[in-house]
Design a protein around this motif. Sequence first.
Motif, PDB file in Angstrom:
ATOM      1  N   ALA A   3      36.192  40.744  17.478  1.00 54.70           N
ATOM      2  CA  ALA A   3      35.514  41.998  17.827  1.00 54.70           C
ATOM      3  C   ALA A   3      34.784  41.892  19.159  1.00 54.70           C
ATOM      4  N   THR A   4      34.438  40.690  19.587  1.00 54.03           N
ATOM      5  CA  THR A   4      33.710  40.499  20.846  1.00 54.03           C
ATOM      6  C   THR A   4      34.649  40.258  22.028  1.00 54.03           C
ATOM      7  N   HIS A   5      35.938  40.191  21.761  1.00 54.78           N
ATOM      8  CA  HIS A   5      36.894  39.796  22.801  1.00 54.78           C
ATOM      9  C   HIS A   5      36.868  40.705  24.023  1.00 54.78           C
ATOM     10  N   GLU A   6      36.958  42.002  23.821  1.00 56.76           N
ATOM     11  CA  GLU A   6      37.078  42.908  24.963  1.00 56.76           C
ATOM     12  C   GLU A   6      35.847  42.845  25.871  1.00 56.76           C
ATOM     13  N   GLU A   7      34.669  42.861  25.290  1.00 58.57           N
ATOM     14  CA  GLU A   7      33.451  42.767  26.102  1.00 58.57           C
ATOM     15  C   GLU A   7      33.394  41.422  26.837  1.00 58.57           C
ATOM     16  N   ARG A   8      33.698  40.339  26.143  1.00 54.85           N
ATOM     17  CA  ARG A   8      33.674  39.016  26.775  1.00 54.85           C
ATOM     18  C   ARG A   8      34.761  38.901  27.848  1.00 54.85           C
ATOM     19  N   ARG A   9      35.911  39.557  27.614  1.00 49.03           N
ATOM     20  CA  ARG A   9      36.989  39.528  28.605  1.00 49.03           C
ATOM     21  C   ARG A   9      36.517  40.177  29.901  1.00 49.03           C
ATOM     22  N   ARG A  10      35.790  41.286  29.783  1.00 48.13           N
ATOM     23  CA  ARG A  10      35.259  41.949  30.987  1.00 48.13           C
ATOM     24  C   ARG A  10      34.309  41.018  31.740  1.00 48.13           C
ATOM     25  N   ASN A  11      33.563  40.205  31.020  1.00 48.96           N
ATOM     26  CA  ASN A  11      32.628  39.268  31.653  1.00 48.96           C
ATOM     27  C   ASN A  11      33.328  38.030  32.204  1.00 48.96           C
ATOM     28  N   THR A  12      34.582  37.851  31.844  1.00 51.01           N
ATOM     29  CA  THR A  12      35.317  36.652  32.239  1.00 51.01           C
ATOM     30  C   THR A  12      36.323  36.911  33.346  1.00 51.01           C
ATOM     31  N   TRP A  13      37.061  38.002  33.258  1.00 48.98           N
ATOM     32  CA  TRP A  13      38.206  38.213  34.135  1.00 48.98           C
ATOM     33  C   TRP A  13      38.022  39.306  35.176  1.00 48.98           C
ATOM     34  N   VAL A  14      36.791  39.625  35.569  1.00 53.44           N
ATOM     35  CA  VAL A  14      36.566  40.544  36.686  1.00 53.44           C
ATOM     36  C   VAL A  14      36.617  39.719  37.967  1.00 53.44           C
ATOM     37  N   MET A  15      37.479  40.126  38.875  1.00 52.21           N
ATOM     38  CA  MET A  15      37.665  39.409  40.128  1.00 52.21           C
ATOM     39  C   MET A  15      36.597  39.836  41.141  1.00 52.21           C
ATOM     40  N   PRO A  16      36.403  39.063  42.190  1.00 47.07           N
ATOM     41  CA  PRO A  16      35.372  39.397  43.183  1.00 47.07           C
ATOM     42  C   PRO A  16      35.505  40.814  43.751  1.00 47.07           C
ATOM     43  N   ASP A  17      36.731  41.336  43.800  1.00 48.53           N
ATOM     44  CA  ASP A  17      36.923  42.692  44.333  1.00 48.53           C
ATOM     45  C   ASP A  17      36.695  43.772  43.271  1.00 48.53           C
ATOM     46  N   GLY A  18      36.293  43.366  42.059  1.00 49.39           N
ATOM     47  CA  GLY A  18      35.981  44.320  41.003  1.00 49.39           C
ATOM     48  C   GLY A  18      37.126  44.620  40.053  1.00 49.39           C
ATOM     49  N   ARG A  19      38.336  44.137  40.363  1.00 47.52           N
ATOM     50  CA  ARG A  19      39.479  44.364  39.471  1.00 47.52           C
ATOM     51  C   ARG A  19      39.318  43.546  38.197  1.00 47.52           C
ATOM     52  N   LEU A  20      39.707  44.159  37.078  1.00 45.34           N
ATOM     53  CA  LEU A  20      39.728  43.448  35.809  1.00 45.34           C
ATOM     54  C   LEU A  20      41.152  42.993  35.568  1.00 45.34           C
ATOM     55  N   LEU A  21      41.343  41.679  35.529  1.00 46.59           N
ATOM     56  CA  LEU A  21      42.685  41.168  35.242  1.00 46.59           C
ATOM     57  C   LEU A  21      43.029  41.471  33.792  1.00 46.59           C
ATOM     58  N   GLY A  22      44.231  41.918  33.581  1.00 48.38           N
ATOM     59  CA  GLY A  22      44.678  42.254  32.236  1.00 48.38           C
ATOM     60  C   GLY A  22      45.639  41.219  31.712  1.00 48.38           C
ATOM     61  N   SER A  23      45.745  41.171  30.416  1.00 43.74           N
ATOM     62  CA  SER A  23      46.668  40.228  29.802  1.00 43.74           C
ATOM     63  C   SER A  23      47.797  40.950  29.084  1.00 43.74           C
ATOM     64  N   GLY A  24      47.977  42.239  29.352  1.00 42.15           N
ATOM     65  CA  GLY A  24      49.078  42.970  28.753  1.00 42.15           C
ATOM     66  C   GLY A  24      48.603  44.094  27.858  1.00 42.15           C
ATOM     67  N   ASP A  25      49.565  44.785  27.279  1.00 41.67           N
ATOM     68  CA  ASP A  25      49.269  45.952  26.452  1.00 41.67           C
ATOM     69  C   ASP A  25      48.873  45.597  25.022  1.00 41.67           C
ATOM     70  N   VAL A  26      49.377  44.492  24.508  1.00 45.14           N
ATOM     71  CA  VAL A  26      49.056  44.074  23.142  1.00 45.14           C
ATOM     72  C   VAL A  26      47.833  43.167  23.205  1.00 45.14           C
ATOM     73  N   PRO A  27      46.772  43.494  22.477  1.00 51.76           N
ATOM     74  CA  PRO A  27      45.573  42.650  22.542  1.00 51.76           C
ATOM     75  C   PRO A  27      45.812  41.277  21.915  1.00 51.76           C
ATOM     76  N   GLU A  28      45.173  40.282  22.492  1.00 51.46           N
ATOM     77  CA  GLU A  28      45.258  38.927  21.932  1.00 51.46           C
ATOM     78  C   GLU A  28      44.669  38.891  20.527  1.00 51.46           C
ATOM     79  N   THR A  29      43.565  39.590  20.359  1.00 52.32           N
ATOM     80  CA  THR A  29      42.846  39.557  19.096  1.00 52.32           C
ATOM     81  C   THR A  29      42.122  40.889  18.900  1.00 52.32           C
ATOM     82  N   THR A  30      41.725  41.139  17.673  1.00 54.17           N
ATOM     83  CA  THR A  30      41.073  42.407  17.345  1.00 54.17           C
ATOM     84  C   THR A  30      39.930  42.178  16.358  1.00 54.17           C
TER      85      THR A  30
END
Length: 176
Positions: A69-96
């Motif tokens: 349940a914390t994955h999406e929020e933590r992902r935003r804190n982990t994979w935001v690049m210096p230019d502000g882009r959020l790197l994605g890992s695809g359409d299917v979530p890793e976990t829910t």
Amino acid sequence: MENVVVISAKPEDAEFIAWIVAQGMHMNDVPSFLKKHGAREDTLYSWKNTRLLRCEDKLAGGLISYDGATHEERRRNTWVMPDGRLLGSGDVPETTTGEYYLDSLAFVPKFRGHGLWRVLFDDAVEMAKRAGFHRVALICDESYPKLAQRYASYGFKQEDTLMYFDTLCRKMALAI
């Protein structure tokens, strides 16, 4: 292996945690931003989400796991690049929500091949049960079929496939 113990990581373990993540993503070098993430509390790869395995009084490996349940929020804190882009890992979530997620697992070469991954999995499953979860999930790179067989031997069953940073992976889950 003797003197095997599972311990909770601490902020000062950030460099080893970053190495675990880099290994799981097949990186030869450890990016500096991963080292910073390991010392934080709000990222996917936080010390708070990491259990380390010590063997023979040395760090042998580790497993990063957390509430899906914390994955999406933590992902935003982990994979935001210096230019502000959020790197994605695809359409299917890793976990829910409702899953306890096993994110990254790695062992120092000297300690590979001894079945020590089961010690960390047993620990994670026990943590998941104590937290009230009934399901544990992970993703496994399709190019490593022996890993999928290993996880299946533990009881994980394949449920789906997904792209994770341009790598085809299978999602596997275990009912607990």
